[in-house]
Design a protein around this motif. Structure first.
Motif, mmCIF file in Angstrom:
data_model
loop_
_atom_site.group_PDB
_atom_site.id
_atom_site.type_symbol
_atom_site.label_atom_id
_atom_site.label_comp_id
_atom_site.label_asym_id
_atom_site.label_seq_id
_atom_site.Cartn_x
_atom_site.Cartn_y
_atom_site.Cartn_z
ATOM 1 N N ARG A 19 -31.673 17.406 -42.249
ATOM 2 C CA ARG A 19 -31.762 18.227 -41.295
ATOM 3 C C ARG A 19 -32.422 19.502 -41.907
ATOM 4 O O ARG A 19 -32.221 19.845 -43.278
ATOM 5 C CB ARG A 19 -30.131 18.868 -41.157
ATOM 6 C CG ARG A 19 -30.191 19.996 -40.228
ATOM 7 C CD ARG A 19 -28.709 20.717 -39.983
ATOM 8 N NE ARG A 19 -27.870 19.956 -39.427
ATOM 9 C CZ ARG A 19 -26.641 19.677 -40.119
ATOM 10 N NH1 ARG A 19 -26.415 19.844 -41.312
ATOM 11 N NH2 ARG A 19 -25.640 18.520 -39.366
ATOM 12 N N ASN A 46 -14.203 19.113 -38.332
ATOM 13 C CA ASN A 46 -15.442 18.795 -37.492
ATOM 14 C C ASN A 46 -16.613 18.537 -38.616
ATOM 15 O O ASN A 46 -16.810 19.506 -39.652
ATOM 16 C CB ASN A 46 -16.082 20.065 -36.643
ATOM 17 C CG ASN A 46 -15.308 20.360 -35.606
ATOM 18 O OD1 ASN A 46 -14.778 19.457 -34.758
ATOM 19 N ND2 ASN A 46 -14.788 21.553 -35.151
ATOM 20 N N LYS A 50 -16.607 11.536 -39.436
ATOM 21 C CA LYS A 50 -15.655 10.519 -38.593
ATOM 22 C C LYS A 50 -16.603 9.683 -37.522
ATOM 23 O O LYS A 50 -16.443 8.237 -37.666
ATOM 24 C CB LYS A 50 -14.619 11.356 -37.923
ATOM 25 C CG LYS A 50 -13.666 11.996 -38.878
ATOM 26 C CD LYS A 50 -12.617 12.790 -38.152
ATOM 27 C CE LYS A 50 -12.871 13.768 -37.110
ATOM 28 N NZ LYS A 50 -13.803 15.076 -37.587
ATOM 29 N N THR A 51 -17.328 10.277 -36.781
ATOM 30 C CA THR A 51 -18.291 9.620 -35.623
ATOM 31 C C THR A 51 -18.828 8.730 -36.390
ATOM 32 O O THR A 51 -19.307 7.651 -35.889
ATOM 33 C CB THR A 51 -18.553 10.583 -34.879
ATOM 34 O OG1 THR A 51 -17.596 11.433 -34.238
ATOM 35 C CG2 THR A 51 -19.389 10.016 -33.931
ATOM 36 N N THR A 52 -19.671 9.326 -37.359
ATOM 37 C CA THR A 52 -20.706 8.437 -38.003
ATOM 38 C C THR A 52 -20.182 7.001 -38.693
ATOM 39 O O THR A 52 -20.539 6.151 -38.509
ATOM 40 C CB THR A 52 -21.510 9.391 -39.053
ATOM 41 O OG1 THR A 52 -21.996 10.686 -38.339
ATOM 42 C CG2 THR A 52 -22.515 8.613 -39.941
HETATM 43 N N1 LIG Z 1 -28.288 12.053 -36.025
HETATM 44 C C1 LIG Z 1 -27.905 12.903 -36.903
HETATM 45 N N2 LIG Z 1 -28.956 13.610 -37.590
HETATM 46 C C2 LIG Z 1 -28.624 14.527 -38.273
HETATM 47 N N3 LIG Z 1 -27.309 14.919 -38.684
HETATM 48 C C3 LIG Z 1 -26.259 14.192 -38.053
HETATM 49 C C4 LIG Z 1 -26.624 13.553 -36.980
HETATM 50 N N4 LIG Z 1 -25.317 12.848 -36.596
HETATM 51 C C5 LIG Z 1 -24.381 13.551 -36.969
HETATM 52 N N5 LIG Z 1 -25.076 14.442 -37.976
HETATM 53 C C6 LIG Z 1 -24.259 15.553 -38.981
HETATM 54 O O1 LIG Z 1 -23.556 14.574 -39.845
HETATM 55 C C7 LIG Z 1 -22.345 15.280 -40.138
HETATM 56 C C8 LIG Z 1 -21.282 14.394 -39.777
HETATM 57 O O2 LIG Z 1 -20.966 14.395 -38.131
HETATM 58 P P1 LIG Z 1 -20.058 13.348 -37.630
HETATM 59 O O3 LIG Z 1 -20.158 13.682 -36.077
HETATM 60 O O4 LIG Z 1 -19.686 12.043 -38.209
HETATM 61 O O5 LIG Z 1 -18.662 14.255 -37.961
HETATM 62 P P2 LIG Z 1 -17.202 14.283 -37.242
HETATM 63 O O6 LIG Z 1 -16.338 14.065 -38.501
HETATM 64 O O7 LIG Z 1 -17.030 13.055 -36.178
HETATM 65 O O8 LIG Z 1 -17.086 15.529 -36.546
HETATM 66 P P3 LIG Z 1 -16.324 15.908 -34.932
HETATM 67 O O9 LIG Z 1 -15.047 15.918 -35.384
HETATM 68 O O10 LIG Z 1 -17.140 17.246 -34.801
HETATM 69 O O11 LIG Z 1 -16.830 15.129 -34.082
HETATM 70 C C9 LIG Z 1 -22.401 16.463 -39.271
HETATM 71 O O12 LIG Z 1 -22.841 17.478 -40.036
HETATM 72 C C10 LIG Z 1 -23.415 16.291 -38.147
HETATM 73 O O13 LIG Z 1 -24.134 17.660 -37.753
#
Ligand SMILES: Nc1ncnc2c1ncn2[C@@H]1O[C@H](COP(=O)(O)OP(=O)(O)OP(=O)(O)O)[C@@H](O)[C@H]1O
Length: 319
Positions: A19, A46, A50-52
């Motif tokens: 980023r 957030n 988790k989503t990743t």
């Molecule tokens: N394709 C991408 N490129 C760059 N950064 C990314 C990408 N996808 C996710 N991120 C970043 O990676 C980090 C983890 O994101 P992720 O979506 O896995 O978190 P999360 O725990 O699921 O959050 P939330 O509860 O908000 O859904 C965040 O800082 C997000 O902005």
């Protein structure tokens, strides 16, 4: 395909993103094992990763390093086989806006040889009144339940739900929990993410708490609470003039406060030995209106990260 062992495993998994020209690990060396028949909760603020993590399990993102296995399969190498065993409800997804709920689920069911009956799913998820509504017209909560239904329709052995209760009212949330418990009871492994510690405690037999891409604690919710946040807040009322020395000098009492009101005193304290304190309060101090508050998984998060759950909502890599 493995007959035994975890349904899902992650071994030292890293996912690196960039980023603003700066690289950071969104998932930073995660190990997980999710058993068949279990409900596993990924908890975290957030941006915790988790989503990743879930999308790597679903074969939608490729790990930078480490190993992901789903029923023994590498999810990115065996996409077709993976679809036979795993289904994911993503956090956001486009639906065919002109189809009704019933039409959409019938089409979805036609993709699988042993699909669930769409009408059964519609009833189970409380969508009966919306069955003939076009998906474009659904409320956020109804749309969410349709997304969950599309994940359930293939009877997956591994069910991945990304914040499934977002936008649901308490009644719909309870219905969703019943649906999830039924699938795990039938032997599926369920992995879900949630921001709700209450949901994780009520629904999940195992949780992993994520913070900045790392798992800071994992295990059964009750075990984590016992290990990391055994202290509880105890509040009760005693008569004005009651001698509280026995509490003040007690080794397991901290943060004692008194609020005087109309001849009585409301006492609030923190203790790691609730049973002993309850005995004292009821027998020696004639305490009444007793309330006990568990620090719960929030307490675990606070203890392990030093931040409250809300305060930890942030974007890693930004700092
Ligand atoms: N394709 C991408 N490129 C760059 N950064 C990314 C990408 N996808 C996710 N991120 C970043 O990676 C980090 C983890 O994101 P992720 O979506 O896995 O978190 P999360 O725990 O699921 O959050 P939330 O509860 O908000 O859904 C965040 O800082 C997000 O902005």
């Amino acid at each position: 395909m493995e007959a035994t062992g975890p349904a899902v495993s992650l071994d030292r998994v890293i996912k690196r993103y960039e980023r603003n020209g700066r690289a950071f690990n969104a998932v930073d060396g995660v190990d997980l094992a999710i058993q068949p028949g279990g409900v596993f909760g990924l908890l975290g603020p957030n941006g915790a990763g988790k989503t990743t993590s879930m999308e790597m399990i679903a074969g939608l993102r490729v790990p930078t390093s480490g190993t992901v296995r789903v029923m023994g399969l590498d999810p990115t190498a065996y996409r077709a086989q993976l679809r036979q065993v795993l289904a994911i409800q993503p956090q956001h997804a486009a639906l065919f806006e002109q189809q009704t709920v019933a039409e959409l689920l019938r089409v979805w069911a036609s993709f699988y040889p042993d699909a669930e009956d769409p009408d059964h799913l519609i009833a189970e998820l409380g969508l009966t009144e919306s069955r003939n509504v076009r998906t474009a017209k659904l409320s956020g909560g109804q749309r969410q339940r349709v997304l969950v239904a599309t994940a359930l329709i293939s009877r997956p052995r591994v069910l991945v739900l990304d914040e499934p209760s977002t936008g649901l009212d308490p009644g719909a949330r309870q219905e969703l929990w019943t649906v999830i418990r039924a699938r795990s009871g039938a032997g599926s492994a369920v992995l879900l993410s949630t921001h709700s510690m209450e949901e994780a405690t009520a629904l999940c037999d195992q949780v992993a708490i994520m913070h900045r891409g790392r798992v800071v604690a994992s295990g059964a919710p009750a075990d984590l609470i016992r290990k990391h946040a055994a202290e509880r807040r105890l509040a009760f009322t005693v008569m004005h003039g009651t001698d509280l020395t026995v509490l003040r000098s007690h080794a397991e009492v901290s943060g004692l406060t008194e609020n005087h009101d109309n001849g009585s005193v409301r006492v609030d304290l923190t203790t790691s030995d609730t049973d002993a304190l309850l005995g004292l309060v009821t027998s020696r101090l004639s305490g009444r209106d007793i309330q006990i508050r568990d620090a719960g998984l929030e307490g675990v998060f606070l203890r392990l990260t030093g931040a409250s759950f809300e305060a930890a909502d942030e974007i890693p890599g930004k700092a």
